[in-house]
Design an enzyme around this catalytic site. Structure first.
Site, PDB file in Angstrom:
ATOM      1  N   SER A 183       0.841  -1.192   0.000  1.00 43.14           N
ATOM      2  CA  SER A 183       0.000   0.000   0.000  1.00 43.14           C
ATOM      3  C   SER A 183       0.874   1.239   0.000  1.00 43.14           C
ATOM      4  O   SER A 183       1.986   1.216   0.532  1.00 43.14           O
ATOM      5  CB  SER A 183      -0.887   0.005   1.247  1.00 43.14           C
ATOM      6  OG  SER A 183      -1.555   1.242   1.386  1.00 43.14           O
ATOM      7  N   TYR A 226      -1.305  -0.165  10.395  1.00 41.47           N
ATOM      8  CA  TYR A 226      -1.467  -0.704   9.046  1.00 41.47           C
ATOM      9  C   TYR A 226      -0.308  -0.232   8.164  1.00 41.47           C
ATOM     10  O   TYR A 226       0.297  -1.020   7.439  1.00 41.47           O
ATOM     11  CB  TYR A 226      -2.811  -0.249   8.454  1.00 41.47           C
ATOM     12  CG  TYR A 226      -3.003  -0.619   7.005  1.00 41.47           C
ATOM     13  CD1 TYR A 226      -3.442  -1.895   6.652  1.00 41.47           C
ATOM     14  CD2 TYR A 226      -2.784   0.309   5.993  1.00 41.47           C
ATOM     15  CE1 TYR A 226      -3.637  -2.235   5.325  1.00 41.47           C
ATOM     16  CE2 TYR A 226      -2.973  -0.024   4.663  1.00 41.47           C
ATOM     17  CZ  TYR A 226      -3.400  -1.298   4.328  1.00 41.47           C
ATOM     18  OH  TYR A 226      -3.582  -1.646   3.020  1.00 41.47           O
TER      19      TYR A 226
END
Length: 178
Positions: free
Chosen positions: A150, A163
């Site tokens: 990501s 995250y």
């Protein structure tokens, strides 16, 4: 000369496992691989989503199978690879480690349990799944492994610091392994 994607290249005869394939990026990856002719197995924690997607893919003529799997569970990862081995005759050409977990909180509000859960799901699980899949990938004689990371792994984003750390670790670990 036609430019249709079927004439440009094909994945006919190839097999693929896509984790987290019933929504988002995973769903799009399943659609693309199956659209190019690959036989795809995917997993999700949600049987209802699996059933809905399998019906969609069947209507499109795609060769997709699926099973329930929470990739954060070591036992369920082992069951998933056993299922994939059975479905694909002991061979796997493509492994897409896509499934991930995110908890949105301010950095000061995360608990140690939140941190452990996200790191386990997003870093440990795809790494272990790849280890488990290795014999199937090797048996195919032509294999590719993809880890979906990501942009959060390389830039700070509010409310998803753990995250972001997990995706940054995944990106760094994979690059170092090359």
């Amino acid at each position: 000369m036609s430019t249709s994607r079927e004439q440009r290249w094909s994945l006919k005869g190839m097999t693929a496992l896509v984790t987290g394939g019933t929504r988002g990026i995973g769903y799009a990856i399943v659609e693309e691989l199956a659209g190019f002719g690959a036989a795809v197995h995917t997993c999700s924690r949600n049987q209802q989503e699996i059933d809905q997607r399998l019906e969609e893919w069947k209507d499109k003529g795609y060769e997709v199978t699926a099973s329930v799997c929470d990739i954060s569970s070591k036992e369920e990862r082992e069951e998933l690879i056993n299922k994939v081995s059975s479905v694909f005759g002991g061979r796997l050409n493509i492994l897409i480690n896509n499934a991930a977990s995110v908890i949105m909180k301010d950095a000061t509000q995360y608990t140690l349990e939140d941190c452990a859960s996200i790191m386990s799901t997003n870093v440990e699980s795809p790494y272990h799944l790849t280890q488990l899949a290795y014999p199937l990938l090797k048996a195919s004689g032509n294999a590719s492994i993809v880890f979906i990371s990501s942009v959060a792994g390389v830039t700070g984003l509010p409310s998803i610091s753990i995250y972001a750390a997990s995706k940054g670790q995944l990106s760094y670990s994979v690059r170092r392994a090359e």
